[in-house]
Design an enzyme around this catalytic site. Structure first.
Site, mmCIF file in Angstrom:
data_model
loop_
_atom_site.group_PDB
_atom_site.id
_atom_site.type_symbol
_atom_site.label_atom_id
_atom_site.label_comp_id
_atom_site.label_asym_id
_atom_site.label_seq_id
_atom_site.Cartn_x
_atom_site.Cartn_y
_atom_site.Cartn_z
ATOM 1 C CG HIS A 250 -9.679 -3.415 8.236
ATOM 2 N ND1 HIS A 250 -9.009 -3.892 9.089
ATOM 3 C CD2 HIS A 250 -10.853 -4.046 8.134
ATOM 4 C CE1 HIS A 250 -9.452 -5.091 9.457
ATOM 5 N NE2 HIS A 250 -10.578 -5.112 9.093
ATOM 6 N NE ARG B 81 2.941 -1.826 18.684
ATOM 7 C CZ ARG B 81 3.049 -2.767 19.588
ATOM 8 N NH1 ARG B 81 3.240 -4.114 19.357
ATOM 9 N NH2 ARG B 81 3.093 -2.413 20.988
ATOM 10 C CG LEU C 269 -1.806 4.600 16.419
ATOM 11 C CD1 LEU C 269 -1.865 5.157 15.217
ATOM 12 C CD2 LEU C 269 0.125 4.667 16.657
ATOM 13 C CG ASN D 29 -2.232 -0.677 1.041
ATOM 14 O OD1 ASN D 29 -3.056 -0.317 -0.007
ATOM 15 N ND2 ASN D 29 -2.282 -1.922 1.655
ATOM 16 N NE ARG E 4 -1.048 -0.257 23.192
ATOM 17 C CZ ARG E 4 -0.781 -1.163 22.349
ATOM 18 N NH1 ARG E 4 -0.528 -0.876 21.302
ATOM 19 N NH2 ARG E 4 -1.127 -2.518 22.572
HETATM 20 C C1 GRF Z 1 -3.196 -5.038 3.767
HETATM 21 O O1 GRF Z 1 -4.142 -6.120 3.533
HETATM 22 C C2 GRF Z 1 -3.545 -3.969 4.612
HETATM 23 O O2 GRF Z 1 -4.683 -3.682 4.407
HETATM 24 C C3 GRF Z 1 -3.242 -4.771 5.976
HETATM 25 O O3 GRF Z 1 -2.157 -5.370 5.694
HETATM 26 C C4 GRF Z 1 -2.025 -5.724 4.540
HETATM 27 C C5 GRF Z 1 -0.573 -5.744 3.927
HETATM 28 O O4 GRF Z 1 -0.241 -4.583 3.438
HETATM 29 N N1 GRF Z 1 -3.426 -3.811 7.027
HETATM 30 P P1 GRF Z 1 1.059 -3.979 2.801
HETATM 31 O O5 GRF Z 1 1.368 -4.782 1.901
HETATM 32 O O6 GRF Z 1 2.159 -3.875 3.891
HETATM 33 O O7 GRF Z 1 0.479 -2.480 2.483
#
Ligand code: GRF
Length: 215
Positions: A109, A91, A93, A14, A65
């Protein structure tokens, strides 16, 4: 043009989608900093390759945290970022951090929220027998995987899908809607009203709606 920080924990596909979107000069955001809570992950390499400053803030080095979140906050302020994109950031927050950055943190998500918050979303979607799943970009509030929804994309579930094939289809949509959502927010087109996001200029948004292609 707004400076954005991207928080990652792993592979960063992403993050890559956001990096690619930012290469377009007309894109209204620029990635000022990538922070990972895990050292040595591929996402950090992606950022370095794109010439983006990186920082590792390892949560294991902090006794609480709150202390970890304070360090994050400090780095984010220092980077001059006005928005934070969580991109596979694993993590939670704390509420104090989230409230400091109210409506300035975006998360992606891999489900159609509010269904299937938390982990193992594709396994749970298959188990529940839903016919569609998908992904959501939302503003982050202190609850896990909760907050006003900016954009969603739906993915049809076929009888022969397993968690891996489904995750791959959902991920493809994630890479499309995350840059779109960031663009909307960075252009100031989103307004949070209660638990909803109102988007100014509905025509503009309708061009961005994603319909999964029939197979
Ligand atoms: C993705 O499905 C994202 O939505 C989730 O972790 C997965 C891997 O994401 N939270 P990425 O390749 O590290 O962006």
């Amino acid at each position: 043009m707004i400076d954005v920080a991207v928080l990652i924990s792993g592979g960063g596909t992403n993050l890559q989608a956001l990096i690619d979107a930012c290469t377009d000069e007309t894109f209204p955001a620029r990635i000022a900093l990538v922070i990972s809570n895990n050292p040595g992950v591929k996402g950090l390499e992606r950022a370095k390759k794109a010439g983006i400053p990186t920082k590792v803030i390892n949560h294991r080095d902090f006794s609480s945290r709150e202390a970890f979140d304070d360090k994050l906050h400090e780095a984010l302020v220092e980077s001059g970022s006005g928005l934070i994109c969580l991109a596979g950031f694993m993590r939670i927050l704390d509420a104090r951090f989230v409230n400091r950055w109210k409506n300035k943190i975006l998360n992606i998500h891999p489900s159609l929220l509010p269904s299937f918050k938390g982990l193992h979303t594709q396994e749970r979607a298959l188990e529940a027998g839903v016919r569609f799943t998908g992904c959501t970009v939302h503003f982050v509030n202190p609850e896990l995987d909760d907050g006003p929804i900016i954009i969603q994309a739906a993915v049809a579930i076929n009888p022969d899908d397993d968690a891996d094939t489904l995750a791959a289809k959902v991920l493809t949509q994630e890479h499309i809607i995350y840059p779109q959502a960031l663009k909307l927010v960075a252009e100031g087109r989103t307004m949070v009203e209660g638990s909803r996001v109102i988007i100014r200029d509905a025509d503009y948004v309708s061009q961005m709606v994603i319909n999964p292609k029939p197979e």
